[in-house]
Design a protein around this motif. Structure first.
Motif, PDB file in Angstrom:
ATOM      1  N   HIS A  75       1.454   6.026   3.359  1.00  0.00           N
ATOM      2  CA  HIS A  75       0.613   7.176   3.203  1.00  0.00           C
ATOM      3  C   HIS A  75       0.805   7.873   2.037  1.00  0.00           C
ATOM      4  N   SER A  76      -0.365   8.286   1.629  1.00  0.00           N
ATOM      5  CA  SER A  76      -0.508   8.980   0.364  1.00  0.00           C
ATOM      6  C   SER A  76      -0.937  10.510   0.828  1.00  0.00           C
ATOM      7  N   HIS A  77      -0.306  11.312   0.001  1.00  0.00           N
ATOM      8  CA  HIS A  77      -0.361  12.811   0.155  1.00  0.00           C
ATOM      9  C   HIS A  77      -0.933  13.461  -1.482  1.00  0.00           C
ATOM     10  N   PRO A  78      -1.810  13.744  -1.704  1.00  0.00           N
ATOM     11  CA  PRO A  78      -2.137  14.325  -3.093  1.00  0.00           C
ATOM     12  C   PRO A  78      -1.450  15.657  -3.288  1.00  0.00           C
ATOM     13  N   THR A  79      -0.689  15.787  -4.413  1.00  0.00           N
ATOM     14  CA  THR A  79       0.171  17.071  -4.606  1.00  0.00           C
ATOM     15  C   THR A  79      -0.446  17.487  -6.134  1.00  0.00           C
ATOM     16  N   GLY A  80      -1.483  18.279  -6.132  1.00  0.00           N
ATOM     17  CA  GLY A  80      -1.984  18.689  -7.551  1.00  0.00           C
ATOM     18  C   GLY A  80      -2.680  17.354  -8.339  1.00  0.00           C
ATOM     19  N   ASP A  81      -2.144  17.211  -9.587  1.00  0.00           N
ATOM     20  CA  ASP A  81      -2.589  16.099 -10.051  1.00  0.00           C
ATOM     21  C   ASP A  81      -1.763  14.696 -10.027  1.00  0.00           C
ATOM     22  N   GLN A  82      -0.818  14.799  -9.198  1.00  0.00           N
ATOM     23  CA  GLN A  82      -0.364  13.686  -8.880  1.00  0.00           C
ATOM     24  C   GLN A  82      -0.354  13.113  -7.333  1.00  0.00           C
ATOM     25  N   THR A  83       0.230  12.197  -7.061  1.00  0.00           N
ATOM     26  CA  THR A  83       0.297  11.811  -5.574  1.00  0.00           C
ATOM     27  C   THR A  83       1.551  11.235  -5.031  1.00  0.00           C
ATOM     28  N   MET A  84       2.139  11.727  -4.030  1.00  0.00           N
ATOM     29  CA  MET A  84       3.259  11.459  -3.263  1.00  0.00           C
ATOM     30  C   MET A  84       2.926  10.154  -2.308  1.00  0.00           C
ATOM     31  N   MET A  85       3.746   9.209  -2.332  1.00  0.00           N
ATOM     32  CA  MET A  85       3.679   8.162  -1.450  1.00  0.00           C
ATOM     33  C   MET A  85       4.815   7.960  -0.756  1.00  0.00           C
ATOM     34  N   PHE A  86       4.477   7.508   0.578  1.00  0.00           N
ATOM     35  CA  PHE A  86       5.432   7.510   1.670  1.00  0.00           C
ATOM     36  C   PHE A  86       5.385   5.891   2.401  1.00  0.00           C
ATOM     37  N   ALA A  87       6.172   4.976   2.451  1.00  0.00           N
ATOM     38  CA  ALA A  87       6.095   3.547   2.781  1.00  0.00           C
ATOM     39  C   ALA A  87       7.246   3.494   3.810  1.00  0.00           C
ATOM     40  N   LEU A  88       6.449   3.624   5.180  1.00  0.00           N
ATOM     41  CA  LEU A  88       7.479   3.418   6.193  1.00  0.00           C
ATOM     42  C   LEU A  88       7.700   2.044   6.583  1.00  0.00           C
ATOM     43  N   PRO A  89       9.070   1.269   6.869  1.00  0.00           N
ATOM     44  CA  PRO A  89       9.130  -0.017   7.393  1.00  0.00           C
ATOM     45  C   PRO A  89       8.145  -0.248   8.653  1.00  0.00           C
ATOM     46  N   ALA A  90       7.485  -1.443   8.320  1.00  0.00           N
ATOM     47  CA  ALA A  90       6.442  -1.818   9.895  1.00  0.00           C
ATOM     48  C   ALA A  90       6.804  -3.098  10.313  1.00  0.00           C
ATOM     49  N   ASP A  91       7.995  -3.520  10.127  1.00  0.00           N
ATOM     50  CA  ASP A  91       8.046  -5.078  10.236  1.00  0.00           C
ATOM     51  C   ASP A  91       8.113  -5.212  11.874  1.00  0.00           C
ATOM     52  N   ALA A  92       8.695  -4.344  12.349  1.00  0.00           N
ATOM     53  CA  ALA A  92       8.867  -4.479  13.981  1.00  0.00           C
ATOM     54  C   ALA A  92       7.547  -4.135  14.386  1.00  0.00           C
ATOM     55  N   ALA A  93       6.585  -3.524  13.961  1.00  0.00           N
ATOM     56  CA  ALA A  93       5.218  -3.240  14.494  1.00  0.00           C
ATOM     57  C   ALA A  93       4.460  -4.573  14.313  1.00  0.00           C
ATOM     58  N   VAL A  94       4.615  -5.097  13.061  1.00  0.00           N
ATOM     59  CA  VAL A  94       3.948  -6.169  12.773  1.00  0.00           C
ATOM     60  C   VAL A  94       4.226  -7.515  13.695  1.00  0.00           C
ATOM     61  N   ARG A  95       5.753  -7.605  13.877  1.00  0.00           N
ATOM     62  CA  ARG A  95       5.981  -8.446  14.975  1.00  0.00           C
ATOM     63  C   ARG A  95       5.452  -8.483  16.173  1.00  0.00           C
ATOM     64  N   ALA A  96       5.248  -7.017  16.698  1.00  0.00           N
ATOM     65  CA  ALA A  96       4.914  -6.560  18.079  1.00  0.00           C
ATOM     66  C   ALA A  96       3.513  -7.068  17.959  1.00  0.00           C
ATOM     67  N   GLU A  97       2.882  -6.548  17.001  1.00  0.00           N
ATOM     68  CA  GLU A  97       1.151  -7.130  17.008  1.00  0.00           C
ATOM     69  C   GLU A  97       0.890  -8.473  17.033  1.00  0.00           C
ATOM     70  N   ARG A  98       2.011  -9.089  16.346  1.00  0.00           N
ATOM     71  CA  ARG A  98       1.629 -10.585  16.126  1.00  0.00           C
ATOM     72  C   ARG A  98       2.040 -11.402  17.576  1.00  0.00           C
ATOM     73  N   SER A  99       3.041 -10.829  18.340  1.00  0.00           N
ATOM     74  CA  SER A  99       3.345 -11.428  19.454  1.00  0.00           C
ATOM     75  C   SER A  99       2.185 -10.984  20.544  1.00  0.00           C
ATOM     76  N   LEU A 100       1.690 -10.031  20.296  1.00  0.00           N
ATOM     77  CA  LEU A 100       0.585  -9.525  21.404  1.00  0.00           C
ATOM     78  C   LEU A 100      -0.757 -10.248  20.912  1.00  0.00           C
ATOM     79  N   ARG A 101      -0.929 -10.405  19.830  1.00  0.00           N
ATOM     80  CA  ARG A 101      -2.167 -11.339  19.564  1.00  0.00           C
ATOM     81  C   ARG A 101      -1.725 -12.741  20.016  1.00  0.00           C
ATOM     82  N   GLU A 102      -0.697 -13.346  19.858  1.00  0.00           N
ATOM     83  CA  GLU A 102      -0.417 -14.677  20.310  1.00  0.00           C
ATOM     84  C   GLU A 102      -0.440 -14.706  21.760  1.00  0.00           C
ATOM     85  N   PHE A 103      -0.147 -13.660  22.495  1.00  0.00           N
ATOM     86  CA  PHE A 103      -0.108 -13.654  23.920  1.00  0.00           C
ATOM     87  C   PHE A 103      -1.529 -13.585  24.407  1.00  0.00           C
TER      88      PHE A 103
END
Length: 523
Positions: A242-270
């Motif tokens: 996720h990117s949030h502009p703050t003035g002339d710079q940008t704050m970045m936040f990266a949330l772990p999504a391994d569980a979501a990716v595994r769930a999406e892969r399992s759902l797609r295979e199912f």
């Protein structure tokens, strides 16, 4: 004293006065000079700031100095001023809550705060003015002036909040960093630094390396999100960036999504597994969502209904699909359009509320079984099954059963088949006319014994049907319900079934015997 001496004294006094005035003027000029311009007297000397004092009557705030009100305003809580004050005092003065509970007896309570994460050490003084009026004073013993109390507490609050924020960002599992317009990393939290150190072969320096292909913020578009991957030691880690502009710079936040990716892969295979399974089914499947738009179908639906593939991929509604089936003559021939629409509305309602099955006899001679089942979230599924061969086999079997019953009814003998449980599973018309109401072995034995004059034949028949002993005879004679002589025979059919036949007197043979008797008497 001479006139000359008086003059010298006056001159000395005048000179001293002038010197004092000159010194005062120089001091004021120096204080207001360029290096001191804008400086203020120490707080507390000019009375511009007041100590932190609060007056409470009961638990209601009566009055407070501006620094005290500013402290209460900084505590973001919807409770009363008393609760907010206790929320601020509790962590800093562990003995304060107990001391406040005893203030009615002691009348005065004073304690020093524990050294927290900040550098300020505070003193709390609680005084009971009258029966329900309390004066609470918070000061800094190390401060020289009363006005510095506010700065000490503000400094402590800011240091504690800063330490809390730092610890929170360092302990969070998500990666947080800041980058400038040239996408150079200018700050990062501990999680980002650990990942960067694990990725690098050598000690890292500034600017830090970029680990993820993060989304670029668009001016005026607000927050943007993108999923990115990070490969480390052969393992792939996924993050929602996720990117949030703050003035002339940008704050970045990266949330772990391994569980979501595994769930999406399992759902797609199912879903792929279900799709392959549906593709091999001989039953046509059509699933409609809450708005009754087609969401899923299998090839068997096209084979059974002859619906065009393009029509199905366009996600038609349920009623559009039924109308198309009507055009293709793949539904029962309706009497009129109004009754057809009502019938289809009833079909949809019944399928949405519970399991519904009906059979469609098509104009082409085919027979389809249409099953409607409700699905979660208001969806509904329809299954189309070709049961033409099944219906033909059923009709053929029913015709053969009817023919067999007709043949049995046409026999001269009365025939009944008893099951292993003693119930009559098959009988013909002569048997039902001869022994009415004998639908079980017990009832049949009662009927036979009631109409028998010589009980030996009935006893032998009953023993043959009820006992498993060998050596019992399979045929015999007994009296009928009208006293006529009947011959009986028992045949085993397997699976515990037994068939009993009663041979009735032959009317032709009886007539022939009567004629012979008449001729003999005439001769």
């Amino acid at each position: 004293m001479s006139l000359h001496g008086i003059g010298l004294v006056f001159l000395a006094v005048l000179t001293g006065t002038a010197s004092v005035l000159l010194a005062v003027a120089l001091l004021r000029w120096w204080d207001r000079g360029p290096g001191r311009r804008g400086a203020r007297l120490p707080q507390g000397l000019d009375g511009s700031l007041k100590p932190m004092v609060l007056l409470f009557r009961g638990q209601r705030l009566v009055d407070a100095t501006p620094p005290a009100r500013a402290l209460l305003d900084r505590i973001s809580a919807p409770e009363s001023e008393w609760t907010r004050l206790l929320q601020w005092i509790g962590p800093r003065f562990p003995d304060a809550i107990d001391g406040l509970s005893r203030i009615g007896r002691a009348g005065r309570f004073e304690c020093l705060g524990q050294s927290g994460t900040g550098s300020a050490t505070l003193r709390l003084l609680v005084e009971q003015i009258d029966s329900d009026l309390l004066r609470i004073t918070i000061t800094d013993p190390q401060a020289e002036y009363a006005g510095i109390v506010v700065d000490s507490m503000s400094q402590q609050a800011m240091e504690e909040e800063l330490d809390l924020l730092r610890r929170s960002l360092d302990q969070t599992p998500m990666l947080v960093w800041r980058q400038d317009a040239e996408e150079r990393v200018t700050w990062a939290n501990a999680a980002y630094l650990r990942k960067a150190e694990a990725q690098a072969d050598e000690p890292i320096g500034w600017p830090l390396p970029r680990l993820l292909d993060s989304p670029r913020p668009v001016p005026g578009a607000g927050t943007r999100t993108r999923r990115a991957s990070l490969t480390q030691n052969g393992a792939v880690f996924w993050y929602d960036c996720h990117s949030h502009p703050t003035g002339d710079q940008t704050m970045m936040f990266a949330l772990p999504a391994d569980a979501a990716v595994r769930a999406e892969r399992s759902l797609r295979e199912f879903v792929q597994t279900l799709t392959k399974t549906f593709a091999d089914l001989p039953i046509g499947l059509a699933i409609f969502d809450r708005q009754r738009h087609l969401q899923l179908f299998n090839p068997a639906l096209i084979d059974l209904t002859s619906l065009p593939t393009g029509f199905l991929t366009a996600r038609p509604t349920l009623f559009d699909l039924l109308d198309k089936l009507r055009e293709l003559r793949m539904v029962p021939e309706p009497k009129d359009f109004r009754s057809w629409r009502q019938q289809m509305s009833d079909l949809e309602s019944a399928a949405a509320t519970g399991h519904h099955v009906e059979e469609w006899s098509l104009p082409g001679g085919q027979t389809y079984r249409v099953t409607g089942r409700p699905h979660p979230d208001g969806a509904v599924a329809f299954l189309f099954e070709d049961i033409t061969s099944e219906m033909s086999l059923t009709r053929r079997f029913r015709a053969e059963m009817t023919l067999g019953h007709s043949i049995l009814d046409g026999l001269g003998d009365a025939v009944a088949v008893f099951g292993q449980d003693g119930q009559v599973i098959m009988s013909n018309r002569p048997y039902r006319e001869l022994w009415p109401g004998a639908e079980s072995l017990a009832e049949a034995l009662a009927c036979w014994q009631a109409g028998a004059e010589a009980g030996s034949g009935v006893a032998a028949l009953g023993a043959r049907l009820t006992q498993a002993e060998t050596g019992l005879r399979d045929t015999g004679l007994m009296a009928g319900p009208q006293g006529q002589l009947l011959g009986w025979a028992v045949t085993k059919l397997g699976a515990g079934r037994q068939m009993v036949r009663f041979r009735l007197p032959d009317p032709a043979a009886a007539a022939l015997a009567d004629d012979k008797a008449m001729l003999a008497s005439a001769g």
